[in-house]
Design an enzyme around this catalytic site. Structure first.
Site, PDB file in Angstrom:
ATOM      1  N   HIS A   1       3.830  -5.035   4.067  1.00  0.00           N
ATOM      2  CA  HIS A   1       3.944  -5.511   5.440  1.00  0.00           C
ATOM      3  C   HIS A   1       3.442  -6.947   5.520  1.00  0.00           C
ATOM      4  O   HIS A   1       2.608  -7.379   4.711  1.00  0.00           O
ATOM      5  CB  HIS A   1       3.104  -4.663   6.402  1.00  0.00           C
ATOM      6  CG  HIS A   1       3.490  -3.219   6.453  1.00  0.00           C
ATOM      7  ND1 HIS A   1       4.570  -2.760   7.172  1.00  0.00           N
ATOM      8  CD2 HIS A   1       2.929  -2.134   5.875  1.00  0.00           C
ATOM      9  CE1 HIS A   1       4.671  -1.445   7.035  1.00  0.00           C
ATOM     10  NE2 HIS A   1       3.669  -1.034   6.250  1.00  0.00           N
TER      11      HIS A   1
ATOM     12  N   HIS B   1       0.837  -1.209   0.000  1.00  0.00           N
ATOM     13  CA  HIS B   1       0.000   0.000   0.000  1.00  0.00           C
ATOM     14  C   HIS B   1       0.870   1.256   0.000  1.00  0.00           C
ATOM     15  O   HIS B   1       2.088   1.191   0.138  1.00  0.00           O
ATOM     16  CB  HIS B   1      -0.931   0.011   1.219  1.00  0.00           C
ATOM     17  CG  HIS B   1      -0.214   0.105   2.541  1.00  0.00           C
ATOM     18  ND1 HIS B   1      -0.870   0.234   3.740  1.00  0.00           N
ATOM     19  CD2 HIS B   1       1.100   0.089   2.853  1.00  0.00           C
ATOM     20  CE1 HIS B   1      -0.001   0.299   4.732  1.00  0.00           C
ATOM     21  NE2 HIS B   1       1.206   0.211   4.222  1.00  0.00           N
TER      22      HIS B   1
ATOM     23  N   HIS C   1      -1.329 -10.850  -0.619  1.00  0.00           N
ATOM     24  CA  HIS C   1      -0.624 -10.685  -1.892  1.00  0.00           C
ATOM     25  C   HIS C   1      -1.409  -9.769  -2.848  1.00  0.00           C
ATOM     26  O   HIS C   1      -1.494 -10.024  -4.053  1.00  0.00           O
ATOM     27  CB  HIS C   1      -0.338 -12.045  -2.548  1.00  0.00           C
ATOM     28  CG  HIS C   1       0.794 -12.764  -1.885  1.00  0.00           C
ATOM     29  ND1 HIS C   1       0.657 -13.397  -0.680  1.00  0.00           N
ATOM     30  CD2 HIS C   1       2.086 -12.923  -2.268  1.00  0.00           C
ATOM     31  CE1 HIS C   1       1.820 -13.938  -0.335  1.00  0.00           C
ATOM     32  NE2 HIS C   1       2.710 -13.660  -1.266  1.00  0.00           N
TER      33      HIS C   1
ATOM     34  N   GLU D   1       0.916  -4.364  12.134  1.00  0.00           N
ATOM     35  CA  GLU D   1       1.550  -4.010  10.871  1.00  0.00           C
ATOM     36  C   GLU D   1       3.034  -4.377  10.883  1.00  0.00           C
ATOM     37  O   GLU D   1       3.615  -4.717   9.853  1.00  0.00           O
ATOM     38  CB  GLU D   1       1.382  -2.513  10.602  1.00  0.00           C
ATOM     39  CG  GLU D   1       1.786  -2.089   9.211  1.00  0.00           C
ATOM     40  CD  GLU D   1       1.419  -0.653   8.918  1.00  0.00           C
ATOM     41  OE1 GLU D   1       0.433  -0.420   8.199  1.00  0.00           O
ATOM     42  OE2 GLU D   1       2.118   0.255   9.431  1.00  0.00           O
TER      43      GLU D   1
ATOM     44  N   HIS E   1       4.952   0.130  -0.485  1.00  0.00           N
ATOM     45  CA  HIS E   1       5.706  -0.741   0.407  1.00  0.00           C
ATOM     46  C   HIS E   1       4.761  -1.790   0.975  1.00  0.00           C
ATOM     47  O   HIS E   1       3.539  -1.673   0.855  1.00  0.00           O
ATOM     48  CB  HIS E   1       6.367   0.060   1.530  1.00  0.00           C
ATOM     49  CG  HIS E   1       5.383   0.801   2.392  1.00  0.00           C
ATOM     50  ND1 HIS E   1       4.749   1.959   1.972  1.00  0.00           N
ATOM     51  CD2 HIS E   1       4.903   0.534   3.623  1.00  0.00           C
ATOM     52  CE1 HIS E   1       3.939   2.389   2.931  1.00  0.00           C
ATOM     53  NE2 HIS E   1       4.010   1.531   3.945  1.00  0.00           N
TER      54      HIS E   1
ATOM     55  N   CYS F   1       6.500   6.104   3.698  1.00  0.00           N
ATOM     56  CA  CYS F   1       5.162   5.493   3.727  1.00  0.00           C
ATOM     57  C   CYS F   1       4.167   6.233   2.846  1.00  0.00           C
ATOM     58  O   CYS F   1       3.285   5.622   2.245  1.00  0.00           O
ATOM     59  CB  CYS F   1       4.629   5.453   5.164  1.00  0.00           C
ATOM     60  SG  CYS F   1       5.532   4.339   6.252  1.00  0.00           S
TER      61      CYS F   1
END
Length: 205
Positions: free
Chosen positions: A30, A13, A68, A136, A28, A23
């Site tokens: 998680h 996201h 994914h 996260e 990126h 961010c």
């Protein structure tokens, strides 16, 4: 009494407007862990709040929609949204930014809708979602309660505000799952196995 079920997914996201430049300006990912906490004030015929196996159906599938996949805010830049749709088979569009806080609100909302539209068949009593915790990272998480979902200052949530890619829907056991949820169609839990008898030959109640 409360029970906890853990779910996991990998997701990418961008979190617009946050302080961190990495961010807010770069895609990126998680490795998320989701703690779903349910509560009830009575137990079912199996002496459980809610059978963990039942959470592996519609609820698991909806949470797994994020796995994914790339998740974006529907208010983001149009070019970025179109690129996400063009270059990723799995994507989810949210009416809120895909922060850990909003992931916890969205998952709470979805699970709450599923539970309210589920017909139980094993004596479950007043089962409801108590909280959702979204990890996260190893060091940070967001926790959502019902009042957070209902708080309009955090963003309004409605089932018709979400969109899933065709690939995400194709991987559900029923590709009309979310449409049925939006229409308020009932989900029926499977019937329990025939009850065995106790040592004193009386049936379980």
């Amino acid at each position: 009494m409360r029970i906890r079920k853990l779910f996991k997914f990998e997701n990418a996201h961008i979190v617009r407007n946050c302080t961190s430049q990495r961010c807010s300006r770069s895609i990126h990912g998680h490795s998320y862990q989701v703690e779903l906490i349910l509560e009830a004030h009575a137990l079912d015929n199996g002496q459980m709040v809610y059978d963990f196996g039942l959470l592996k159906s519609h609820i698991k599938e909806l949470i797994d929609s994020f796995d994914h996949a790339i998740t974006f805010w529907d208010k983001d830049n149009t070019d970025y949204i179109n690129a996400c749709k063009a270059f990723s088979a799995r994507w989810v569009s949210l009416p809120v930014s895909p922060s850990a806080e909003q992931f916890s609100r969205v998952i709470f909302y979805w699970v709450d809708c599923v539970l309210k539209n589920t017909i139980t068949q094993n004596g479950e009593k007043d089962v409801q979602i108590y909280s959702v915790i979204v990890h996260e990272t190893d060091t940070g998480y967001a926790q959502c309660f019902r009042e957070d979902v209902e708080n309009a200052r955090m963003g309004r949530l409605s089932l018709d505000m979400f969109e899933f890619s065709e690939q995400v829907k194709a991987e559900w056991s029923d590709d009309k799952l979310f449409d049925k949820l939006k229409r308020g169609e009932k989900f029926v839990n499977p019937s329990p196995l025939k009850q065995v008898k106790t040592d004193d030959h009386s049936d379980f109640k």
